[in-house]
Design a protein around this motif. Structure first.
Motif, PDB file in Angstrom:
ATOM      1  N   MET A   1       0.825  -1.209   0.000  1.00 36.00           N
ATOM      2  CA  MET A   1       0.000   0.000   0.000  1.00 36.00           C
ATOM      3  C   MET A   1       0.859   1.259   0.000  1.00 36.00           C
ATOM      4  O   MET A   1       1.922   1.269   0.615  1.00 36.00           O
ATOM      5  CB  MET A   1      -0.907  -0.001   1.237  1.00 36.00           C
ATOM      6  N   LEU A   2       0.387   2.271  -0.679  1.00 35.72           N
ATOM      7  CA  LEU A   2       1.133   3.525  -0.774  1.00 35.72           C
ATOM      8  C   LEU A   2       0.960   4.348   0.514  1.00 35.72           C
ATOM      9  O   LEU A   2      -0.163   4.600   0.932  1.00 35.72           O
ATOM     10  CB  LEU A   2       0.581   4.318  -1.951  1.00 35.72           C
ATOM     11  N   ALA A   3       2.073   4.715   1.119  1.00 33.68           N
ATOM     12  CA  ALA A   3       2.007   5.487   2.366  1.00 33.68           C
ATOM     13  C   ALA A   3       2.904   6.715   2.250  1.00 33.68           C
ATOM     14  O   ALA A   3       3.926   6.681   1.565  1.00 33.68           O
ATOM     15  CB  ALA A   3       2.477   4.607   3.525  1.00 33.68           C
ATOM     16  N   LEU A   4       2.504   7.782   2.913  1.00 28.91           N
ATOM     17  CA  LEU A   4       3.311   9.008   2.919  1.00 28.91           C
ATOM     18  C   LEU A   4       3.992   9.179   4.265  1.00 28.91           C
ATOM     19  O   LEU A   4       3.447   8.812   5.294  1.00 28.91           O
ATOM     20  CB  LEU A   4       2.445  10.245   2.663  1.00 28.91           C
ATOM     21  N   ARG A   5       5.190   9.787   4.215  1.00 28.69           N
ATOM     22  CA  ARG A   5       5.898  10.146   5.467  1.00 28.69           C
ATOM     23  C   ARG A   5       6.895  11.252   5.139  1.00 28.69           C
ATOM     24  O   ARG A   5       7.270  11.436   3.967  1.00 28.69           O
ATOM     25  CB  ARG A   5       6.623   8.925   6.054  1.00 28.69           C
ATOM     26  N   PRO A   6       7.346  11.995   6.153  1.00 26.25           N
ATOM     27  CA  PRO A   6       8.351  13.035   5.900  1.00 26.25           C
ATOM     28  C   PRO A   6       9.653  12.408   5.406  1.00 26.25           C
ATOM     29  O   PRO A   6      10.020  11.300   5.832  1.00 26.25           O
ATOM     30  CB  PRO A   6       8.553  13.678   7.281  1.00 26.25           C
ATOM     31  N   ALA A   7      10.341  13.136   4.515  1.00 23.46           N
ATOM     32  CA  ALA A   7      11.653  12.674   4.040  1.00 23.46           C
ATOM     33  C   ALA A   7      12.669  12.793   5.165  1.00 23.46           C
ATOM     34  O   ALA A   7      12.547  13.644   6.045  1.00 23.46           O
ATOM     35  CB  ALA A   7      12.092  13.518   2.860  1.00 23.46           C
ATOM     36  N   ARG A   8      13.688  11.917   5.116  1.00 24.13           N
ATOM     37  CA  ARG A   8      14.768  11.999   6.097  1.00 24.13           C
ATOM     38  C   ARG A   8      15.980  12.632   5.413  1.00 24.13           C
ATOM     39  O   ARG A   8      16.240  12.369   4.227  1.00 24.13           O
ATOM     40  CB  ARG A   8      15.116  10.587   6.590  1.00 24.13           C
ATOM     41  N   PRO A   9      16.753  13.453   6.162  1.00 22.22           N
ATOM     42  CA  PRO A   9      17.885  14.166   5.542  1.00 22.22           C
ATOM     43  C   PRO A   9      18.843  13.244   4.789  1.00 22.22           C
ATOM     44  O   PRO A   9      19.295  13.576   3.701  1.00 22.22           O
ATOM     45  CB  PRO A   9      18.585  14.828   6.737  1.00 22.22           C
ATOM     46  N   GLU A  10      19.095  12.064   5.321  1.00 25.73           N
ATOM     47  CA  GLU A  10      20.057  11.163   4.670  1.00 25.73           C
ATOM     48  C   GLU A  10      19.528  10.581   3.358  1.00 25.73           C
ATOM     49  O   GLU A  10      20.268   9.930   2.620  1.00 25.73           O
ATOM     50  CB  GLU A  10      20.486  10.048   5.634  1.00 25.73           C
ATOM     51  N   GLU A  11      18.238  10.817   3.076  1.00 24.25           N
ATOM     52  CA  GLU A  11      17.670  10.319   1.825  1.00 24.25           C
ATOM     53  C   GLU A  11      17.903  11.274   0.651  1.00 24.25           C
ATOM     54  O   GLU A  11      17.473  10.981  -0.471  1.00 24.25           O
ATOM     55  CB  GLU A  11      16.164  10.078   1.994  1.00 24.25           C
ATOM     56  N   GLY A  12      18.586  12.400   0.907  1.00 20.66           N
ATOM     57  CA  GLY A  12      18.807  13.384  -0.160  1.00 20.66           C
ATOM     58  C   GLY A  12      19.319  12.779  -1.460  1.00 20.66           C
ATOM     59  O   GLY A  12      18.711  12.978  -2.528  1.00 20.66           O
ATOM     60  N   PRO A  13      20.425  12.014  -1.434  1.00 24.57           N
ATOM     61  CA  PRO A  13      20.948  11.465  -2.696  1.00 24.57           C
ATOM     62  C   PRO A  13      19.946  10.533  -3.400  1.00 24.57           C
ATOM     63  O   PRO A  13      19.763  10.629  -4.622  1.00 24.57           O
ATOM     64  CB  PRO A  13      22.204  10.706  -2.249  1.00 24.57           C
ATOM     65  N   GLU A  56       5.884   5.980  -0.199  1.00 26.45           N
ATOM     66  CA  GLU A  56       6.560   4.685  -0.148  1.00 26.45           C
ATOM     67  C   GLU A  56       5.569   3.601  -0.549  1.00 26.45           C
ATOM     68  O   GLU A  56       4.403   3.641  -0.148  1.00 26.45           O
ATOM     69  CB  GLU A  56       6.979   4.378   1.298  1.00 26.45           C
ATOM     70  N   LEU A  57       6.063   2.643  -1.326  1.00 26.66           N
ATOM     71  CA  LEU A  57       5.244   1.487  -1.667  1.00 26.66           C
ATOM     72  C   LEU A  57       6.001   0.246  -1.202  1.00 26.66           C
ATOM     73  O   LEU A  57       7.131   0.011  -1.674  1.00 26.66           O
ATOM     74  CB  LEU A  57       5.001   1.433  -3.182  1.00 26.66           C
ATOM     75  N   ASP A  58       5.428  -0.484  -0.302  1.00 30.85           N
ATOM     76  CA  ASP A  58       6.085  -1.676   0.261  1.00 30.85           C
ATOM     77  C   ASP A  58       7.503  -1.359   0.728  1.00 30.85           C
ATOM     78  O   ASP A  58       8.453  -2.094   0.435  1.00 30.85           O
ATOM     79  CB  ASP A  58       6.114  -2.808  -0.781  1.00 30.85           C
ATOM     80  N   VAL A  81       7.375  11.275  -9.366  1.00 32.44           N
ATOM     81  CA  VAL A  81       6.967   9.890  -9.096  1.00 32.44           C
ATOM     82  C   VAL A  81       7.932   8.948  -9.824  1.00 32.44           C
ATOM     83  O   VAL A  81       8.371   9.237 -10.942  1.00 32.44           O
ATOM     84  CB  VAL A  81       5.499   9.675  -9.560  1.00 32.44           C
ATOM     85  N   GLU A  82       8.241   7.846  -9.183  1.00 32.00           N
ATOM     86  CA  GLU A  82       9.135   6.834  -9.777  1.00 32.00           C
ATOM     87  C   GLU A  82       8.543   6.381 -11.122  1.00 32.00           C
ATOM     88  O   GLU A  82       7.347   6.087 -11.195  1.00 32.00           O
ATOM     89  CB  GLU A  82       9.245   5.670  -8.782  1.00 32.00           C
ATOM     90  N   PRO A  83       9.358   6.343 -12.181  1.00 28.87           N
ATOM     91  CA  PRO A  83       8.822   6.045 -13.518  1.00 28.87           C
ATOM     92  C   PRO A  83       7.949   4.792 -13.602  1.00 28.87           C
ATOM     93  O   PRO A  83       6.903   4.812 -14.250  1.00 28.87           O
ATOM     94  CB  PRO A  83      10.079   5.908 -14.383  1.00 28.87           C
ATOM     95  N   GLY A  84       8.332   3.722 -12.929  1.00 29.32           N
ATOM     96  CA  GLY A  84       7.530   2.493 -13.023  1.00 29.32           C
ATOM     97  C   GLY A  84       6.195   2.579 -12.291  1.00 29.32           C
ATOM     98  O   GLY A  84       5.386   1.659 -12.393  1.00 29.32           O
ATOM     99  N   LEU A  86       4.094   5.486 -12.421  1.00 34.27           N
ATOM    100  CA  LEU A  86       3.231   6.570 -12.901  1.00 34.27           C
ATOM    101  C   LEU A  86       1.803   6.059 -13.042  1.00 34.27           C
ATOM    102  O   LEU A  86       1.564   4.890 -13.328  1.00 34.27           O
ATOM    103  CB  LEU A  86       3.720   7.078 -14.269  1.00 34.27           C
ATOM    104  N   ARG A  87       0.866   6.982 -12.844  1.00 32.25           N
ATOM    105  CA  ARG A  87      -0.566   6.707 -13.011  1.00 32.25           C
ATOM    106  C   ARG A  87      -1.078   5.638 -12.032  1.00 32.25           C
ATOM    107  O   ARG A  87      -1.992   4.881 -12.363  1.00 32.25           O
ATOM    108  CB  ARG A  87      -0.871   6.278 -14.459  1.00 32.25           C
ATOM    109  N   THR A  88      -0.445   5.565 -10.858  1.00 31.38           N
ATOM    110  CA  THR A  88      -0.973   4.636  -9.840  1.00 31.38           C
ATOM    111  C   THR A  88      -1.457   5.393  -8.607  1.00 31.38           C
ATOM    112  O   THR A  88      -1.679   4.806  -7.560  1.00 31.38           O
ATOM    113  CB  THR A  88       0.084   3.586  -9.425  1.00 31.38           C
ATOM    114  N   GLY A  89      -1.567   6.719  -8.731  1.00 31.56           N
ATOM    115  CA  GLY A  89      -2.158   7.503  -7.641  1.00 31.56           C
ATOM    116  C   GLY A  89      -1.158   8.189  -6.726  1.00 31.56           C
ATOM    117  O   GLY A  89      -1.558   8.948  -5.841  1.00 31.56           O
TER     118      GLY A  89
END
Ligand SMILES: CC(C)(COP(=O)(O)OP(=O)(O)OC[C@H]1O[C@@H](n2cnc3c(N)ncnc32)[C@H](O)[C@@H]1OP(=O)(O)O)[C@@H](O)C(=O)NCCC(=O)NCCS
Length: 150
Positions: A1-13, A56-58, A81-84, A86-89
């Motif tokens: 399931m698609l879930a949202l959360r705040p980004a973490r600083p170390e995820e920048g790259p 995030e998805l899974d 959105v990650e290319p694979g 797209l169009r999934t909400g």
């Protein structure tokens, strides 16, 4: 399931790579993509100072959005959105977060300087055209500016 959360600083790259992969779906060449590099970079400092949310998805990154607010307007700085996926909400879900974040900061409109190929997505989400503005990356290129009332 698609879930949202705040980004973490170390995820920048990883998020910057996601933005670049996502932007490239429109078929831009290497020269164009290199010119966009700075504008598509998410540094740890930006993640700390701005509003940045990931989808995030899974447990894997599926998309990212960044909002900056000032006074009664807010700017959608990024929505990728990650290319694979797209169009999934994911785009709609991240844009809903951006709208709620902008509203909570006191904005009455979300301003979007859009990639021309993404403009119809924003129009479908209720944004209205507000002219053309110079691209932040490519001298001489004009891109659509849209306004999403909140
Ligand atoms: C633009 C973008 C964020 C849309 O995200 P998405 O996850 O594919 O969109 P969703 O699946 O949430 O779509 C929501 C709705 O918009 C429609 N839609 C999505 N992309 C569209 C497009 N390019 N043109 C027209 N409609 C579009 C969907 O069909 C869906 O319609 P519905 O109301 O019938 O369900 C995504 O295409 C993207 O990341 N593109 C590459 C990077 C980019 O250009 N980002 C924008 C920078 S300004």
């Amino acid at each position: 399931m698609l879930a949202l959360r705040p980004a973490r600083p170390e995820e920048g790259p990883a998020l910057t790579e996601l933005c670049l992969r996502s932007k490239a779906v429109w078929g831009y060449d290497d020269t164009f993509m290199q010119a966009c590099g700075k504008e598509l970079t998410l540094t740890p400092a930006t993640i700390l100072a701005s509003h940045v949310q990931v989808a995030e998805l899974d447990g894997r990154l599926a998309g990212v959005a960044e909002v900056k607010s000032s006074g009664d307007t807010a700017q959608l700085e990024k929505l990728f959105v990650e290319p694979g996926l797209l169009r999934t909400g994911a785009g709609r879900k991240l844009l809903d977060w951006a709208k709620a974040t902008a509203r909570a900061a006191g904005a009455t409109a979300l301003v979007i300087e859009a990639d021309p190929d993404a403009a119809d997505f924003y129009r479908r989400m209720g944004a209205v055209d507000d002219g053309l503005v110079p691209s932040g990356s490519i001298p001489g290129r004009l891109i659509p500016r849209l306004n999403l009332p909140l």
